[in-house]
Design a protein around this motif. Structure first.
Motif, mmCIF file in Angstrom:
data_model
loop_
_atom_site.group_PDB
_atom_site.id
_atom_site.type_symbol
_atom_site.label_atom_id
_atom_site.label_comp_id
_atom_site.label_asym_id
_atom_site.label_seq_id
_atom_site.Cartn_x
_atom_site.Cartn_y
_atom_site.Cartn_z
ATOM 1 N N ALA A 130 -8.233 14.602 2.715
ATOM 2 C CA ALA A 130 -8.738 13.403 2.217
ATOM 3 C C ALA A 130 -7.372 12.265 2.479
ATOM 4 C CB ALA A 130 -8.866 13.314 0.657
ATOM 5 N N PHE A 131 -7.856 11.225 3.029
ATOM 6 C CA PHE A 131 -6.927 10.161 3.383
ATOM 7 C C PHE A 131 -6.952 9.263 2.090
ATOM 8 C CE2 PHE A 131 -6.006 9.968 8.018
ATOM 9 C CZ PHE A 131 -4.810 9.839 7.872
ATOM 10 N N VAL A 132 -5.817 8.914 1.538
ATOM 11 C CA VAL A 132 -5.790 8.037 0.281
ATOM 12 C C VAL A 132 -4.955 6.727 0.408
ATOM 13 C CG1 VAL A 132 -5.376 7.887 -2.240
ATOM 14 C CG2 VAL A 132 -6.010 10.170 -1.237
ATOM 15 N N CYS A 133 -5.450 5.740 -0.123
ATOM 16 C CA CYS A 133 -4.696 4.541 -0.021
ATOM 17 C C CYS A 133 -4.931 3.636 -1.329
ATOM 18 C CB CYS A 133 -5.330 3.520 1.165
ATOM 19 S SG CYS A 133 -4.837 2.080 1.394
ATOM 20 N N ALA A 134 -3.594 3.463 -1.730
ATOM 21 C CA ALA A 134 -3.610 2.687 -3.055
ATOM 22 C C ALA A 134 -3.102 1.249 -2.517
ATOM 23 C CB ALA A 134 -2.530 3.260 -4.089
ATOM 24 N N LEU A 135 -3.672 0.454 -3.446
ATOM 25 C CA LEU A 135 -3.208 -1.074 -3.031
ATOM 26 C C LEU A 135 -2.909 -1.656 -4.338
ATOM 27 C CD1 LEU A 135 -5.903 -2.334 -0.462
ATOM 28 C CD2 LEU A 135 -3.740 -1.363 0.113
ATOM 29 N N ALA A 136 -1.815 -2.660 -4.276
ATOM 30 C CA ALA A 136 -1.506 -3.357 -5.309
ATOM 31 C C ALA A 136 -0.975 -4.648 -4.973
ATOM 32 C CB ALA A 136 -0.160 -2.866 -6.155
ATOM 33 N N VAL A 137 -1.169 -5.691 -5.736
ATOM 34 C CA VAL A 137 -0.981 -7.175 -5.364
ATOM 35 C C VAL A 137 -0.134 -7.641 -6.522
ATOM 36 C CG1 VAL A 137 -1.750 -9.574 -4.892
ATOM 37 C CG2 VAL A 137 -3.262 -7.556 -3.978
ATOM 38 N N ASP A 156 0.820 -1.321 0.147
ATOM 39 C CA ASP A 156 0.058 -0.019 -0.124
ATOM 40 C C ASP A 156 0.967 1.174 -0.114
ATOM 41 O OD1 ASP A 156 -1.266 1.438 2.950
ATOM 42 O OD2 ASP A 156 0.780 0.357 2.840
ATOM 43 N N ASP A 157 0.250 2.277 -0.515
ATOM 44 C CA ASP A 157 0.604 3.557 -0.290
ATOM 45 C C ASP A 157 -0.190 4.662 -0.220
ATOM 46 O OD1 ASP A 157 3.313 5.277 -0.315
ATOM 47 O OD2 ASP A 157 2.397 6.154 -2.167
ATOM 48 N N SER A 158 -0.098 5.131 1.032
ATOM 49 C CA SER A 158 -1.511 5.875 1.656
ATOM 50 C C SER A 158 -0.863 7.219 2.294
ATOM 51 C CB SER A 158 -2.116 5.055 2.626
ATOM 52 O OG SER A 158 -1.171 4.614 3.696
ATOM 53 N N GLY A 159 -1.715 8.295 2.472
ATOM 54 C CA GLY A 159 -1.200 9.225 3.005
ATOM 55 C C GLY A 159 -2.618 10.309 3.092
ATOM 56 N N LEU A 160 -2.055 11.431 3.619
ATOM 57 C CA LEU A 160 -3.143 12.599 3.540
ATOM 58 C C LEU A 160 -2.824 13.694 2.458
ATOM 59 C CD1 LEU A 160 -5.121 13.956 5.581
ATOM 60 C CD2 LEU A 160 -3.198 14.970 6.899
ATOM 61 N N GLU A 161 -3.980 14.110 2.157
ATOM 62 C CA GLU A 161 -3.864 15.299 0.927
ATOM 63 C C GLU A 161 -4.737 16.349 1.532
ATOM 64 O OE1 GLU A 161 -5.439 13.518 -2.668
ATOM 65 O OE2 GLU A 161 -3.407 12.933 -3.314
ATOM 66 N N VAL A 162 -4.285 17.699 1.629
ATOM 67 C CA VAL A 162 -4.962 18.436 2.186
ATOM 68 C C VAL A 162 -4.740 19.602 1.011
ATOM 69 C CG1 VAL A 162 -5.023 20.632 3.728
ATOM 70 C CG2 VAL A 162 -4.132 18.375 4.427
ATOM 71 N N GLY A 181 -8.531 3.618 -2.653
ATOM 72 C CA GLY A 181 -9.499 4.169 -1.738
ATOM 73 C C GLY A 181 -9.464 5.537 -1.343
ATOM 74 N N ARG A 182 -10.486 6.357 -1.346
ATOM 75 C CA ARG A 182 -10.359 7.723 -0.800
ATOM 76 C C ARG A 182 -11.497 8.200 0.075
ATOM 77 N NH1 ARG A 182 -8.043 12.602 -3.017
ATOM 78 N NH2 ARG A 182 -6.972 11.312 -4.509
ATOM 79 N N VAL A 183 -11.037 8.756 1.304
ATOM 80 C CA VAL A 183 -12.167 9.209 2.112
ATOM 81 C C VAL A 183 -12.082 10.787 2.528
ATOM 82 C CG1 VAL A 183 -10.779 8.418 4.267
ATOM 83 C CG2 VAL A 183 -13.458 8.542 4.368
ATOM 84 N N ASN A 184 -13.044 11.450 2.134
ATOM 85 C CA ASN A 184 -13.021 12.821 2.441
ATOM 86 C C ASN A 184 -13.280 13.250 3.960
ATOM 87 O OD1 ASN A 184 -12.422 13.364 -0.375
ATOM 88 N ND2 ASN A 184 -14.544 13.203 -0.691
ATOM 89 N N GLY A 185 -12.779 14.381 4.347
ATOM 90 C CA GLY A 185 -13.052 14.698 5.924
ATOM 91 C C GLY A 185 -12.398 16.235 6.084
#
Length: 193
Positions: free
Chosen positions: A112-119, A63-69, A131-135
Motif C-alpha cells: 500500500a502507498f500511504v499519504c498523510a497530509l497536515a495543514v 505530507d509524510d508518505s511511503g510504501l508499506e509491504v 489517503g491509502r491505495v492498495n496494490g
C-alpha cells in the motif's frame, strides 16, 4: 507552502491542489530540517507542518508518505525516503525492497502507498487526513515517470505501474491524490472558505 524542497512533490501538489487563488510554493531555502520522530505517517506530517509553520506566515501543507509491504513487516513504512540509508536515494531504496522480496522468496507482494497530509498556520494544526491505495510491488523496475517506489508499485485496478503512468493517469489512483481529495473536502477548516 508545501513543506518540501522535492520538486517532484511540489509539481504534483500544484496539479492536485488546483484551487483558484491558491499559490503552491516550495519552502524557502535555508530552513532547518523538521523532526520526523513520529511513529506514523500522520504524526510525522503533523510534526512537519507545525514545525515549518513557525518559520513562514503562510499556510503550510506537509505530507509524510511511503510504501508499506505487509510481508516485510510493514517496511519500508515511515522510513520510505531513507530506507536504504541516504535520504531520497530512489534507486537504492527500490533495490532494497527488491532484495527484501527475494529474501522472502517472492517476486511480488501486496503493498500500500500511504499519504498523510497536515495543514498548519502560525503553529496551529488546522486539518489532517490520510489517503491509502492498495496494490502490489514487484521485483523489477518499470517506467521512467514519477519518483520513489513508483516503478515498483501497481495500484489495484490498474494494468501498469505508477512509473509507467502520466501525472494525470497516476492522479486517478494515487495515495497523494486521494489524500488531497480528502483535504479538499475539509477546505473550510483550513482555507476558511
Amino acid at each position: 507552502m508545501i513543506a518540501t524542497h522535492n520538486a517532484h512533490k511540489v509539481s504534483e501538489f500544484q496539479a492536485l491542489l488546483a484551487i483558484p487563488g491558491l499559490e503552491v510554493e516550495p519552502l524557502p531555502p535555508g530552513l532547518p530540517d523538521a523532526p520526523e520522530t513520529g511513529a506514523t505517517f500522520l504524526e510525522n506530517a503533523q510534526m512537519k507542518a507545525q514545525f515549518y509553520a513557525e518559520y513562514v506566515s503562510d499556510l503550510v501543507l506537509s505530507d509524510d508518505s511511503g510504501l508499506e509491504v505487509p510481508l516485510l513487516g510493514g517496511e519500508p513504512g515511515i522510513y520510505s525516503a531513507r530506507y536504504a540509508g541516504a535520504h531520497g536515494d530512489d534507486v537504492a531504496n527500490n533495490q532494497k525492497v527488491i532484495a527484501r522480496l527475494h529474501e522472502q522468496g517472492v517476486t511480488q507482494a501486496d503493498a500500500a502507498f500511504v499519504c498523510a497530509l497536515a495543514v498548519c498556520r502560525n503553529g496551529q494544526l488546522l486539518a489532517s487526513v490520510e489517503g491509502r491505495v492498495n496494490g502490489r510491488v514487484f521485483d523489477d523496475v518499470r517506467g521512467q515517470s514519477g519518483f520513489g517506489y513508483d516503478p515498483l508499485f501497481q495500484p489495484e485496478g490498474a494494468s501498469r505501474r505508477f512509473g509507467e503512468m502520466s501525472t494525470s493517469e497516476k492522479a486517478q489512483y494515487s495515495h497523494r491524490a486521494l489524500a488531497v481529495q480528502l483535504l479538499r473536502q475539509r477546505q473550510k477548516e483550513w482555507l476558511g472558505e
